[in-house]
Design an enzyme around this catalytic site. Sequence first.
Site, short mmCIF file in Angstrom:
data_model
loop_
_atom_site.label_atom_id
_atom_site.label_comp_id
_atom_site.label_asym_id
_atom_site.label_seq_id
_atom_site.Cartn_x
_atom_site.Cartn_y
_atom_site.Cartn_z
N GLY A 97 31.04 31.53 55.00
CA GLY A 97 31.89 32.71 55.02
C GLY A 97 32.72 32.80 56.29
N LYS A 118 32.63 27.15 63.54
CA LYS A 118 31.94 28.36 63.08
C LYS A 118 32.56 29.55 63.79
CE LYS A 118 27.20 30.14 62.62
NZ LYS A 118 25.79 29.83 62.87
N ASP A 130 34.28 39.39 58.40
CA ASP A 130 35.60 39.14 58.98
C ASP A 130 35.84 37.66 59.27
OD1 ASP A 130 33.92 38.69 61.10
OD2 ASP A 130 34.73 40.28 62.38
N GLY A 131 34.83 36.82 58.98
CA GLY A 131 35.02 35.38 59.19
C GLY A 131 34.95 34.95 60.64
N ASP A 258 19.08 28.99 52.86
CA ASP A 258 20.42 28.54 53.27
C ASP A 258 20.44 28.10 54.73
OD1 ASP A 258 19.99 31.48 53.28
OD2 ASP A 258 21.82 31.50 54.46
N ASN A 259 19.37 28.36 55.46
CA ASN A 259 19.30 27.90 56.84
C ASN A 259 18.29 26.78 57.01
OD1 ASN A 259 21.18 29.85 57.51
ND2 ASN A 259 19.66 31.36 58.14
N ASP A 268 21.53 26.93 62.34
CA ASP A 268 21.79 28.36 62.21
C ASP A 268 20.83 29.22 63.02
OD1 ASP A 268 24.00 27.96 60.73
OD2 ASP A 268 23.26 28.84 58.87
P1 AMP Z 1 23.92 33.48 58.63
O1 AMP Z 1 23.08 34.69 58.79
O2 AMP Z 1 24.83 33.22 59.79
O3 AMP Z 1 23.14 32.26 58.23
O4 AMP Z 1 24.91 33.82 57.42
C1 AMP Z 1 24.49 34.18 56.14
C2 AMP Z 1 25.71 34.26 55.25
O5 AMP Z 1 26.61 35.30 55.69
C3 AMP Z 1 26.56 32.99 55.21
O6 AMP Z 1 27.08 32.87 53.92
C4 AMP Z 1 27.64 33.29 56.23
O7 AMP Z 1 28.80 32.51 56.01
C5 AMP Z 1 27.90 34.76 55.99
N1 AMP Z 1 28.44 35.43 57.18
C6 AMP Z 1 27.78 35.73 58.33
N2 AMP Z 1 28.60 36.35 59.20
C7 AMP Z 1 29.82 36.43 58.61
C8 AMP Z 1 31.11 36.94 59.01
N3 AMP Z 1 31.31 37.50 60.20
N4 AMP Z 1 32.12 36.85 58.11
C9 AMP Z 1 31.95 36.28 56.91
N5 AMP Z 1 30.78 35.79 56.47
C10 AMP Z 1 29.72 35.85 57.32
MG MG Z 2 23.25 30.43 57.76
#
Ligand code: AMP
Ligand code: MG
Length: 495
Positions: A97, A118, A130-131, A258-259, A268
């Site tokens: 994301g 990232k 917000d990506g 997913d991690n 992650d």
């Molecule tokens: P994470 O907790 O970083 O492993 O992320 C879990 C999911 O949330 C993944 O699909 C990430 O791409 C998405 N994600 C985390 N933070 C953001 C963000 N700021 N904008 C878009 N997607 C996010």
């Molecule tokens: Mg992740």
Amino acid sequence: MTNRTHSPHSNPIAMQRYTSLPDDMYVALAPTRSESPTMLTVNTGLIEEYGLSVEWFESADALGFLSGNHDYDGASPIAMAYSGHQFGHFSPLLGDGRAHMLGQLETADGKWVDVQLKGSGRTPFSRGGDGRATLGAVIREYLISEAMAGLGIPTTRTLALVTTGESIMRDYQMVPGAIQVRTAESHLRVGSFQYAYSKLGKDGVKALADFAIEQHFPEIKGRDDKYPAFLEAVSLRQADLISQWMLVGFIHGVMNTDNAAIVGESIDFGPCAFMDDFKANKVFSSIDRDSRYAWKQQASIGYWNLQRLAETLLPLFDDDTDNAVKTAETQIGAFIPRFQLAFQEGLKRKLGIASDSDAADAFVDNVLPVLEDEHIDFTLFFDALTSVAEGGSEDTLLRYFDNAEKGKDWLKKWRQFSDRDQATLTAMRNANPALIARNHQVEKAIDDATERNDFTLFHRLSNALKTPYVVSDKNVDLQEAPLPEQCVLRTFCGT
Ligand code: AMP
Ligand code: MG
């Protein structure tokens, strides 16, 4: 080191392997432009280890390429799709994301590694996000992954950090945005297989498994039972990884499927931390309310994640479901003895015990409960014990016990079981870091950087964490346990 593959005038990405996967597994798109990026840090050590050009990473071209301000002609950036069990609940569509896989580069020793940005902008998988990534989150990931690498634990790495020049909103505050340039042997996750299975069925899983075997487990490629062998290989790597985490007191914090990387690298790093005083049930993450990912849970969660991977592979094992399930159980069954042995042997190394006996094993089994009862810092304890084994004074170690008599008794017993030959002592030193990425220091480095634009501690830590097993007078303050008022009890995602 010679620069074999990478001209100082161009980016080192030479291929994009993931576009050979089924189309549904990824979306082709370029990172979002950054307003006014600056190169915050380049990881000279890693760049040289890979045989790349530091000169390029310090160039304006690199800054453009790594911050989204580039046309990416000839490159094929993608965002990857994956599913995931998050805290036990299945999300069918997660995906990158806020990450863009630029492609792969070839390292000096002929390996291909993924290069992913990232924090590089929104993608079709962003949902409400917000990506972007915060400066704090990328600093944490940089420091923890460097710490892992220094400790010799498989991990994703960071080639560089870029600030975007943009502020982003987190918890009702504006904070600096940043991009992490991450490398990995692979970004395939257990969740990638879950996605292939739920979206594409057997054919999708087969394509993904064939890809993973070809790229990462070539030694099983020719086997008739290559799919079961793949599950076993992933299980063994997870067992090795998780035992290594636990032996340095590391708590990943978000072991969602997913991690969990299928190659067995740490990936992650969210609200993760190394613990100070030993508590088997320790949790740092503010979002882990049920202690699902506590220190002591990590092996059973690793096994649970492998079960989720196995479910996706069943159709490749046998048309008969019962037979397929039996095969799966046998293959992931390999996780348990591998983990137990690695953990037990690791603990013995930490204690400087080489010999085998039931009495020694019973002594080893009892050490962690003693640390917990006596509220002793995990890292300092084993470091001080190593000094005692090397002939140093017992005073420091004894001071760590709340109950001095208990400490003396424990040491007396330890002397009965421990071995003092050079090989055991060397193994003991190499199992007991003097330095970990202390949570209060990591938090301070983040605060200094984010609130005061001061990167002194960040640079000091990233440098010191390269050699965690070397006792150095220069780093005494970084080795110390936090004072009660410095203790960080909760770690927030702040992503
Ligand atoms: P994470 O907790 O970083 O492993 O992320 C879990 C999911 O949330 C993944 O699909 C990430 O791409 C998405 N994600 C985390 N933070 C953001 C963000 N700021 N904008 C878009 N997607 C996010
Ligand atoms: Mg992740």
